[in-house]
Write an enzyme that holds these catalytic residues in place. Sequence first.
Site, PDB file in Angstrom:
ATOM      1  N   HIS B 321       0.618  -2.795  -5.109  1.00  0.00           N
ATOM      2  CA  HIS B 321      -0.778  -2.355  -5.106  1.00  0.00           C
ATOM      3  C   HIS B 321      -0.928  -0.901  -4.657  1.00  0.00           C
ATOM      4  CE1 HIS B 321      -1.641  -6.663  -5.402  1.00  0.00           C
ATOM      5  NE2 HIS B 321      -2.773  -6.282  -5.932  1.00  0.00           N
ATOM      6  N   GLY B 322       0.081  -0.351  -4.036  1.00  0.00           N
ATOM      7  CA  GLY B 322      -0.029   1.046  -3.633  1.00  0.00           C
ATOM      8  C   GLY B 322       0.891   1.354  -2.474  1.00  0.00           C
TER       9      GLY B 322
END
Lengths: 82, 472
Positions: B321-322
């Site tokens: 997700h990051g």
Amino acid sequence: MDKEIILENLTGIFSEVLNDGSIVINEESSPADVVGWTSLTNMALITAIENKFKVRFKLKDMMSIQKVGDIVRVLTKYLNAD
Amino acid sequence: MQINSVQFLLFFAVVFFLYYICQKSAARQNIVLLVASYTFYAFADVRMLPLLAGITIAFFVLGLLIEKYEDKKAADYLLVLGLILGVGILLYYKYTNFFLQGFASLLRALGFGVYIRLFSIVMPLGISFFVFRLLSYLIEIHRGTIAASRNIVTFASFVAFFPCMVSGPIDRPNVFLPQLEKARTFSRALATDGMRQVLWGLFKKVAIADTLYKYLDFSGQGATIIVSAIILTFQIYADFSGYSDMAIGLGKILGIKVARNFRYPFFAMNIADFWRRWHISLTSWATDYIYTPLSFSVRKLGVFGSSLSIIITFLVIGLWHGASMSNVVYGFYHGLLFVPLLLSGSFSAVKEIRLSRIGLPVPGDFVKIVVTFLLVAFGMMIFNSESPQAFWGTLANIPINFFEVNFPNGIGTAVLLISALTVFEWIQRDKEYALEVSGIHSRVVRWALYSLILFLLFALGGTPTPYVYQVF
């Protein structure tokens, strides 16, 4: 080892791992119709089968297992290779 | 070019026209698709187009070679090469600075005075999505479940399919590629269904997600934070599932079945059930290519091995997700929530919600649904935080003036939207998406519903916000 003996042994393993003495399986049995055969118990079943038949499955073998018949096929391949 | 813009509508109209002019030839349709997808990509950042084209060609060749060498050792090496290439590109573009910062922090903690200069790296649009598509392609060829594509245009159209480029779903080659190999003739029923799903997705994004976004306030105290966490959870859901519905709907208009990504996640009765309903294309990817091989390799360790595998899998999902510590904690948190399910054996049990006589969940199941939702909302707070420290700061503010719920402009609209969405989804929970009303025979009723959705869309649609998952 012929199919009938493998199936007989598999029935014992399924009963023991899934804790259900009344389990009846055939080559067409799949997780959809064997209560308790899930992605988690699948790993326990594979380990028990490996121990019983003294074989070591490859990931590819496990990924190809969709029903009991596939286990029989994979086991036959290993047992006949010995 | 945002998928919910007028610019995109015009772009899609041109693509649609050209695509169905060629409906007798799959090859020509795929050329239209590929040109459209690369044009769409170039609008975002033309400098990244060579990277997309380059990695596509590399994986196309690797696929052919892996198939050629089949069971030989060379196929294993080629797969490893592909994995290193795909993961390496992902690591470089997404995580270089994150790991450098982590390394510098570690050295400083050990007493070394270090200063690290970070790189200025522009992340290519949709990199996490197309790299995962490419990786699954090679793994499936290696496993022998699919044949390597022999047509570079078809393959490149799969990798860059524009409706799914920015935020997924992550389609699988075994389902997607065979669809591209046949010509797609226009189906009015499928296109109508697609347009309805696009409308529903647009409504969730523009009317619900963008409206709820205005209410988010984690700077306050007490129950205001808890209410914000609940609003945030619905906001992210409406945003992301709205995008997915639009992508799936656009796929249907083009005669292509795109993978389902959501299945009413807020009716889940435990965390495992939630992840079977939320971002399905990512969780099924992670199950097949991370969890299963990992748990297989440590199967001798029993439940401990499974727990370890699931935590590692969720750490990867979190990091996917990051590049931030918040996402690492987010993944770890969800992985931990699985452990009690593994220990109790209810990990894979799929249970239907039991209904009372009035058609609502029985009290026991209702409590499970609410508890699961609250656990998810707590996770969303971590996900939304800039850092774990900021999250702890927000958490510490909850007990202060707990009973003072302070939203200067009220939260009436937010409560109304969330309630309406929940009720509508509950009624329609057996359908593929909530606005699937083809079963209503009266055309008047159907069109009245579409008109209401359109009216609300224009009435509530205000300041557009970027898609949450666009940055991945």
